[in-house]
Design an enzyme around this catalytic site. Structure first.
Site, PDB file in Angstrom:
ATOM      1  N   GLY A 131     -55.787   4.892  37.473  1.00 43.60           N
ATOM      2  CA  GLY A 131     -56.447   5.999  36.807  1.00 43.60           C
ATOM      3  C   GLY A 131     -56.672   5.778  35.334  1.00 43.60           C
ATOM      4  N   ASP A 158     -44.131  11.667  38.922  1.00 47.35           N
ATOM      5  CA  ASP A 158     -45.172  10.997  39.712  1.00 47.35           C
ATOM      6  C   ASP A 158     -44.576   9.857  40.529  1.00 47.35           C
ATOM      7  OD1 ASP A 158     -47.744  10.703  40.681  1.00 47.35           O
ATOM      8  OD2 ASP A 158     -48.362   9.322  39.101  1.00 47.35           O
ATOM      9  N   GLY A 183     -57.063   2.594  33.873  1.00 46.73           N
ATOM     10  CA  GLY A 183     -57.671   1.324  33.536  1.00 46.73           C
ATOM     11  C   GLY A 183     -57.154   0.182  34.387  1.00 46.73           C
ATOM     12  N   LEU A 230     -55.271  -7.483  38.772  1.00 44.98           N
ATOM     13  CA  LEU A 230     -54.345  -7.208  39.863  1.00 44.98           C
ATOM     14  C   LEU A 230     -54.700  -5.923  40.589  1.00 44.98           C
ATOM     15  CD1 LEU A 230     -51.020  -8.040  38.001  1.00 44.98           C
ATOM     16  CD2 LEU A 230     -52.156  -9.447  39.713  1.00 44.98           C
TER      17      LEU A 230
END
Length: 798
Positions: free
Chosen positions: A503, A618, A505, A499
Site C-alpha cells: 500500500g 495490523d 510503495g 520483491l
C-alpha cells in the site's frame, strides 16, 4: 474362607502401598499403576505417558496441583513400550526398571537400603537407619527442571555435572538440543546452550545475584545460594515462603523460564524468562561492543574503540564488534582506565579471579602490571567491593543496565585515547560558552526567524511539515543511509529487484558492497498516508528489539524520496506459503507450531516487555516474515500505536488495518486495546492450522466465513476437519485440538473474554495447562464491513 481373607489382605496392602507410602524396600516392586507419594503428599512418583505418547516412563510430578506437571524423568532415554513395567530396589541399593539399571547407582553396597520420595521432590536411596546421608539422589540427575534445594553445577571431587536439558517435545522427554549448565572456568556463570552454540549467560555471581539477572535481588520469598570452592561450584535456590510453589526450567525452544503456581487460577504463571531482549543474547554487540538497554542503537563501541566493519555497523550488524583505536603501551605504563557504570559484566570464562584482593585500587594496580589485562572489576560488590576479576581477552557481552543496577566496570585504554576523550570534554565546555554568547547576540535575529518560520508553517501543506519533522535525525534515532548507497545496492531500483508492492510503495531486494543483503521499502509519492506511516514506523522500530520482530536497519530521505531499510528475509512473508497450494506443503506441523509460538512471543514483547506498550493494529499473514529457518518476525509497524501503561482501551476516528483480522469492536466502533491484537493473533492461528485465508472468505453457504466455520466444527465435535490436509499425518490430535481451542479463545466476541498474550504464551508452552471452553467468536465478515478507501494490497516485504 481363609484363601479369600488372604486375598483381601493382599489387596489392602497393595492399595495402601500405592496410595500412601513414600518408601520402596528391597525386593519390593513398584508396578505400573502404583505410585509413591511423599509424606505431605506434595510429590508423587510413578509411571506415566507424556502428551499423546504411548511410551511409559518413570517420573516425579506435583501431586496436589490440578495440572500434571512432571519435574523429573528416570528413564528419559529408555522408555517402555507397554504398561507392564516395574521398578525395583535390589538388596545392594540399586534401582532397576524391568531389571535394567537406568541411572548411575551407588558403587558401595548398603546394609539395609531403602528408596524414599521426599517432600521436596527428591528421590533418595539411603540406609534405613540413617536418613541424613544419601547414597544416591535424583537431585543429582535433573532433567529439564530445577526445584528448590536442587544444585545446578559441578561436584569437583566426583566430576558430577548437574545440568538441565530440555525435553525433545511434549510427547518425548528424551534429551533435546537445549541445555543450561554451569561453566566452571574463570569466574563461573550459567550458560544456555543451543546445541554447541551459547545463546545466553547469567553473568558471574557478584555476591548478591548473577550480573546479567539484576532483578534477582527484588524477588520476595526466595533465598539464593552460589557456592564456589575446591569441592563444588553450584547455584541453588530455596523458598523462605513455603506457600510459594515455583520451578525453574529450560523449555523446548531454549528459553530459561521460571514459573509460579497461581492457586486462584489453577495454572502456572510465567514469572521470569531469558533471554528477553537483544542485550540478553550471548554476544549481542560483538567483541568490545556495548549493549545499552536504554539507548539506540542498542550497540555502540566502547569509547576508545571503533567498529571493525563501519559499513556493517551502520546497518546495525554488530557481529564483528569493535577494535582499539590505539594499542596499549604496557612497557611505559602510561595506560589508564575508562569507567563504565551500571553494567552487566562481560564473558568471564577466560577471566582471572583473585578473591584475596581487598580493594578496587589493588585490583587496578594488578591489572596495570599484567600486560594482557584489558579490564577489571570487583568480584563481589558487597561492602564497597572485594575480590578482583581481570579480563585478558576481548570483552564480549558487556551491557549497560538500568540505573541502580549493575556495577562499575573499568576498561583499559591507551593514554592517547584517554587524552582525546578529555580533550573532547573540554571542547564541549567551550562550545557551550560560545553558544550561550551567540544566543545573547542573536536573540533578536532568532525572534525574527521564528516568526518567519511560523508564518511559513501556516502556509505549508501537511506533507512539507512532515518532511521537515522527519529530517531530524535526533528524533528518528536510526542511521541515515545515503541515497547513493541504496541506488548501488538495488541496481538503481531496477524492476528485476522488486520483491513486491504494498500500500505504501514497492519493496526492493538489495546487496551492499560488503555482501549484506537488505530489503528497501520505497514509499510511493502518491500515498496519502505514506509520510505518517513512515514516521511512525521509524520511531517505533528504533525502540524495539526482539528475535521475533523484523529489524529496521536505517532510513533514507532524499528530496521527496523516503525509504526504509530492513534486514532481508529470504523466505518472504507467511502468506506466500500459507495460501499457495504448492508452497503450503512445506509447512509441516512442527514448522506451523514454531511460527505460531514465535508470533506469540513477539506480541508478548510488544504488549508487556518492550520499553513501550505497543499495539500493532495490523497483524496478518502478509506482515509475518520468515527467515531461513522459518522463524517468524512481525513486520510493518506503520499503523502501530503506543499505549499508556495505565490505559485499558482507546478509540480512534480512523479505523485502519485489514478486515478479517480486525476485532469487531475495532472495526465497528474504532475501539482498540491489546485485546485487538489478540483477536488478530487468533485469526492467524486458525489460518495457519487450516491453510485458509480468513480475509478472503465469503459469507455464503458454500464459502462460510472461516471463524464461523471453525465455530461450527468445534461445536459439532469435528474440529480436526479444520486441519490443513497438506500437513500430513505427523501431528498429535490432542495438540491440534488444543491449538484450535487457543485460537477460538483469542477470537471471542468480547475483548474481556479474550486472554492476554502472556496467558497465551503459557497455554502454548505448557500442554498440561487446562483450557476454558471458548465463547462464540466475533464475526466481522467482509461483506458487512465498510470499505477502507486507503486500504491497499499487503506488502510482500522479504
Amino acid at each position: 474362607m481363609a484363601q479369600l481373607l488372604h486375598q483381601l489382605v493382599f489387596v489392602l496392602v497393595i492399595f495402601h502401598f500405592s496410595m500412601a507410602t513414600d518408601t520402596l524396600y528391597p525386593n519390593q516392586s513398584l508396578q505400573d499403576g502404583q505410585t509413591l507419594v511423599s509424606a505431605k503428599e506434595t510429590f508423587a512418583l510413578g509411571f506415566f505417558s507424556p502428551g499423546s505418547s504411548k511410551n511409559r516412563y518413570v517420573g516425579i510430578w506435583y501431586n496436589k496441583l490440578q495440572e500434571h506437571t512432571v519435574v523429573w524423568v528416570a528413564n528419559r532415554g529408555s522408555p517402555l513400550a507397554s504398561t507392564n513395567g516395574t521398578m525395583e530396589l535390589n538388596n545392594n541399593g540399586t534401582l532397576t526398571i524391568n531389571s535394567m539399571i537406568f541411572l548411575p547407582m551407588p558403587s558401595v553396597n548398603l546394609t539395609t537400603p531403602v528408596a524414599q520420595l521426599l517432600d521436596n521432590g527428591n528421590f533418595v536411596i539411603r540406609e534405613a537407619i540413617n536418613s541424613s546421608e544419601y547414597a544416591w539422589q535424583s537431585f543429582d540427575y535433573p532433567t529439564d527442571t530445577l526445584l528448590p534445594g536442587m544444585k545446578l553445577g559441578w561436584d569437583l571431587t566426583t566430576g558430577l555435572n548437574r545440568n538441565l536439558i530440555a525435553w525433545r517435545s511434549n510427547d518425548d522427554p528424551s534429551a533435546g538440543p537445549y541445555a543450561v549448565s554451569m561453566d566452571p572456568r574463570g569466574d563461573p556463570q550459567l550458560i544456555a546452550w543451543s546445541g554447541s552454540v551459547k545463546s545466553w549467560r547469567s553473568g558471574p555471581w557478584n555476591g548478591i545475584e548473577f550480573s546479567n539477572i539484576p532483578e534477582m535481588s527484588n524477588y520476595k520469598g526466595f533465598q539464593f545460594y552460589f557456592v564456589n570452592n575446591k569441592d563444588e561450584i553450584y547455584y541453588m535456590y530455596d523458598m523462605t515462603d513455603p506457600t510459594i510453589v515455583t520451578r525453574l526450567m529450560v523449555n523446548q525452544s531454549g528459553m530459561v523460564e521460571r514459573f509460579m503456581w497461581i492457586e486462584s487460577a489453577s495454572s502456572w504463571y510465567l514469572f521470569w524468562y531469558a533471554p528477553k531482549s537483544q542485550c540478553d543474547q550471548f554476544s549481542p554487540c560483538g567483541p568490545n561492543g556495548l549493549c545499552d538497554l536504554n539507548g539506540w542503537p542498542r550497540c555502540s563501541c566502547i569509547q576508545g574503540f571503533t567498529p571493525k566493519s563501519p559499513q556493517a555497523w551502520a546497518l546495525s550488524d554488530a557481529s564483528l564488534g569493535c577494535v582499539r583505536r590505539t594499542e596499549l603501551d604496557c612497557r611505559n605504563k602510561s595506560d589508564g582506565f575508562l569507567t563504565i557504570s551500571h553494567t552487566s559484566l562481560p564473558e568471564t570464562s577466560m577471566a582471572l579471579v583473585d578473591m584475596n584482593i581487598s580493594s578496587l585500587d589493588e585490583c587496578r594496580a594488578t591489572c596495570l602490571t599484567n600486560c594482557s589485562c584489558t579490564a577489571y572489576a570487583s568480584a563481589d560488590i558487597r561492602a564497597g567491593g572485594t575480590g578482583c576479576i581481570i579480563w585478558v581477552t576481548d570483552l564480549i557481552g558487556l551491557g549497560r543496565r538500568y540505573p541502580n543496577t549493575g556495577q562499575d566496570f573499568f576498561v583499559r585504554l591507551a593514554a592517547a585515547d584517554l587524552a582525546s576523550m578529555s580533550s573532547k570534554s573540554s571542547k564541549k565546555k567551550i562550545v557551550v560558552l560560545i553558544t550561550v554568547c551567540s544566543v545573547a547576540i542573536l536573540f533578536l535575529s532568532l525572534i525574527g526567524i521564528c516568526a518567519w518560520r511560523m508564518k511559513m508553517r501556516k502556509a505549508s501543506v501537511a506533507q512539507n511539515h512532515e518532511e521537515e519533522e522527519l529530517s531530524k535525525e535526533d528524533e528518528l534515532e536510526l542511521p541515515q543511509i545515503q541515497w547513493n548507497t541504496l541506488m548501488a545496492a538495488t541496481a538503481n531500483f531496477t524492476a528485476e529487484n522488486i520483491l513486491g508492492e504494498g500500500g505504501f510503495g514497492p519493496v526492493y531486494k538489495g546487496k551492499l558492497a560488503d555482501g549484506h543483503e537488505i530489503a528497501v521499502k520505497r514509499l510511493s509519492r502518491n500515498s496519502s498516508q505514506g509520510l505518517n506511516e513512515f514516521k511512525n514506523e521509524v520511531i517505533l522500530m528504533a525502540k524495539l528489539q526482539h528475535r521475533n520482530l523484523v529489524r529496521l536497519l536505517g532510513y533514507c530521505i532524499q528530496g521527496e524520496e523516503r525509504m526504509l531499510v530492513y534486514e532481508y528475509m529470504p523466505k518472504g512473508s507467511l502468506d506466500l506459503f500459507l495460501f499457495d497450494n504448492e508452497q503450503r506443503g512445506h509447512l509441516d506441523w512442527q514448522i506451523r507450531l514454531q511460527i505460531i509460538e514465535g508470533i506469540a512471543r513477539g506480541l508478548l514483547y510488544l504488549h508487556r516487555d518492550s520499553r513501550f506498550r505497543i499495539i500493532h493494529r495490523d497483524l496478518k499473514a502478509s506482515n509475518i516474515l520468515l527467515d531461513n529457518e522459518m522463524n517468524p518476525k512481525i513486520s510493518d509497524f506503520g499503523m502501530a500505536r503506543i499505549f499508556g501503561e495505565n490505559d485499558t482501551l482507546t478509540k480512534t476516528r480512523k479505523v485502519v488495518g485489514t478486515y478479517g483480522y480486525m476485532a469487531p469492536e475495532y472495526a465497528m466502533e474504532g475501539i482498540f486495546s491489546v485485546k485487538s491484537d489478540v483477536f488478530s493473533f487468533g485469526v492467524l492461528v486458525l489460518e495457519i492450522l487450516s491453510g485458509q485465508r480468513n480475509s478472503g472468505s465469503y459469507c455464503s453457504e458454500s464459502h462460510p466465513y472461516l471463524l464461523e466455520n471453525v465455530w461450527r466444527l468445534w461445536n459439532e465435535g469435528k474440529a480436526l476437519d479444520l486441519l490443513d490436509p497438506l500437513i500430513g499425518n505427523l501431528f498429535l490430535v490432542t495438540q491440534v485440538t488444543r491449538y484450535i481451542n487457543i485460537g477460538l479463545l483469542c477470537v471471542q466476541g468480547k475483548p474481556e473474554d479474550r486472554p492476554t498474550m502472556s496467558s497465551v504464551v503459557v497455554m502454548l508452552s505448557n500442554n498440561d495447562t487446562p483450557l476454558p471452553n471458548p465463547k462464540p467468536p466475533g464475526f466481522t465478515p467482509i461483506v458487512s464491513a465498510r470499505p477502507d478507501p486507503t486500504q491497499n494490497p499487503p506488502d510482500k516485504l522479504r
